[in-house]
Design a protein around this motif. Sequence first.
Motif, mmCIF file in Angstrom:
data_model
loop_
_atom_site.group_PDB
_atom_site.id
_atom_site.type_symbol
_atom_site.label_atom_id
_atom_site.label_comp_id
_atom_site.label_asym_id
_atom_site.label_seq_id
_atom_site.Cartn_x
_atom_site.Cartn_y
_atom_site.Cartn_z
ATOM 1 N N ILE A 406 178.541 38.373 81.401
ATOM 2 C CA ILE A 406 177.386 38.814 82.213
ATOM 3 C C ILE A 406 176.923 37.607 82.874
ATOM 4 C CG2 ILE A 406 175.263 39.983 82.350
ATOM 5 C CD1 ILE A 406 176.409 41.766 79.959
ATOM 6 N N ASN A 407 176.372 36.711 82.070
ATOM 7 C CA ASN A 407 175.916 35.175 82.427
ATOM 8 C C ASN A 407 176.715 34.505 83.470
ATOM 9 O OD1 ASN A 407 173.581 33.547 82.311
ATOM 10 N ND2 ASN A 407 175.040 32.111 81.018
ATOM 11 N N GLY A 408 178.072 34.571 83.359
ATOM 12 C CA GLY A 408 178.758 34.174 84.257
ATOM 13 C C GLY A 408 178.834 34.807 85.725
ATOM 14 N N GLY A 409 178.220 35.932 85.883
ATOM 15 C CA GLY A 409 178.188 36.767 87.030
ATOM 16 C C GLY A 409 179.683 37.053 87.565
ATOM 17 N N TRP A 410 180.595 37.278 86.761
ATOM 18 C CA TRP A 410 181.864 37.644 86.957
ATOM 19 C C TRP A 410 181.795 39.269 87.406
ATOM 20 C CZ3 TRP A 410 183.519 33.140 87.664
ATOM 21 C CH2 TRP A 410 183.362 32.231 86.888
ATOM 22 N N PRO A 411 182.595 39.631 88.283
ATOM 23 C CA PRO A 411 182.665 41.146 88.697
ATOM 24 C C PRO A 411 183.390 41.913 87.595
ATOM 25 C CG PRO A 411 184.298 39.886 89.814
ATOM 26 C CD PRO A 411 183.569 38.752 89.060
ATOM 27 N N GLY A 412 183.182 43.293 87.548
ATOM 28 C CA GLY A 412 184.069 44.130 86.512
ATOM 29 C C GLY A 412 183.620 43.934 85.115
ATOM 30 N N ALA A 413 184.368 44.904 84.270
ATOM 31 C CA ALA A 413 184.001 44.922 82.952
ATOM 32 C C ALA A 413 184.504 43.699 82.364
ATOM 33 C CB ALA A 413 184.611 46.062 82.311
ATOM 34 N N SER A 414 183.791 43.397 81.250
ATOM 35 C CA SER A 414 184.248 42.248 80.447
ATOM 36 C C SER A 414 185.572 42.573 79.716
ATOM 37 C CB SER A 414 183.286 41.826 79.295
ATOM 38 O OG SER A 414 182.974 42.824 78.497
ATOM 39 N N PRO A 415 186.396 41.332 79.635
ATOM 40 C CA PRO A 415 187.756 41.528 79.186
ATOM 41 C C PRO A 415 187.840 41.472 77.799
ATOM 42 C CG PRO A 415 187.291 39.243 79.849
ATOM 43 C CD PRO A 415 186.295 40.040 79.992
#
Length: 472
Positions: A406-415
């Motif tokens: 979340i903090n990285g701002g990556w899209p989609g659900a966490s892997p």
Amino acid sequence: GSGLWLNPAIVVFLAPIILHAVLRTRVQKPVAGAAALLAEWVLTGRERLGRAALPVAALLAVLLLNITWAVWVADHKVHSEILLAVFPKSVALAILGLAAAAAFHTIRKKTTFIETARRWMVAHAALLAGIVAGALPALLYSVQAAIGARPMDPSLPLGFRSLWHCGDTLNYLLNGVPLLFGADARPFLALIGVGRDTVVRPLGILESACAVAADWAILGCVVAATIILIVSQKSALSRLLSLRPIPSSPILLLLIAFACATGLYVLGGCTLDFTTIRYLVPLWALIPGLLAAVFVNQRFRLAATLIPICLCVAWAVGQFAMHRQLGAPHPLRAVSNELVASNIQVAVAEPLDAHLLSYLTRQRCRTIEFESFWPRLTKYHPLIKASAPMDYLVQTAEVDRTWDWINGGWPGASPPETQRFLWPKLRRFMQDHPDTVLSRTPLPGGYERIRLSRPLPDRTIAATLPRVKSRD
């Protein structure tokens, strides 16, 4: 799974070669029958659509593919449909078989396609043999999964997703392009390190400013290079988009390959989450050719000379900045040293910890993955004995690794890399069976070595363990 799709992925480079060859060929129009009528419709549509002919044809081809068979992943489960699941699978397969037989009969009787294809296959027999040998495992896997002969593994969903399920992959593409081609390596390092303790040194102010400036320089150069390529190939691109025979051109081949690789990524059923942006790394095989095409341009000689040089300098700055961030001692180094000193030869850990500890100890402590989504150390599974004590290496602090995502701002659900399965299950098991705990030894970095009198149940290796009757 790598044998099923990593090696056959080389076929991705074959698609643009075939498309480039087909678009250079003048197809003879059938003289009569339904094939002639269909050809007339196609030619009329091409004239009316103009430069939109290729995009429309590609869209219709994808829709036809989606109707035939579509694959996508949702909620960690693979979903697939044949003929939009309107009919039962057996009926749908029968319909597709009849349609294929009818199409083959029409092509054989009304066109010269079969004879042309036969001559082409004879002329390129060696190339075809290599393709078949490399892609056969993936083809068999996909066909068996499509007809229901075997389940499709959630970590290996080969196939094409429906257009209406491409929103997520388009989002991954837009967010991933700067990561793939930018000079600043910090987003890349943050992505590949998600779910684990950081080993990256922060950049200084000057180095950080240089990396950011290099990113902006790359953006400007890419825009300028795109304009130069479009202007220099204006006539050929116009014929390509209009589905008219194109000249034989390495530049067009590279542009077609770039578009094909990008389209296959967006439409791929294997694009599970944002971490799959790495599937676009093969695009770098095309970059040198495209830069060479810009460099030799005579119409914009000064800009064409400066753009490749500026890009190489910017990427070199990024490489230097990335090198400056590497080399910090790994947080698990102290844990691995303790394991070697204590002569712990076999243990179980979270998947990412297992990989690193096996490496850092030089396999002196063979560390087994616990319930890995995609096991990489299956050769260690026989080391677990159903009735023998087993050591578990866990970080007992409650660390929310999903926050890294979340903090990285990556899209989609966490892997899956951000999930922790071992410690919650181990803690619950120890609460239910306190008599199985033989010892608890603290390790550096908040880790503990917990020895149980018998192994913790593990769904990924249950089949390899002999069945024993529980004392409970």
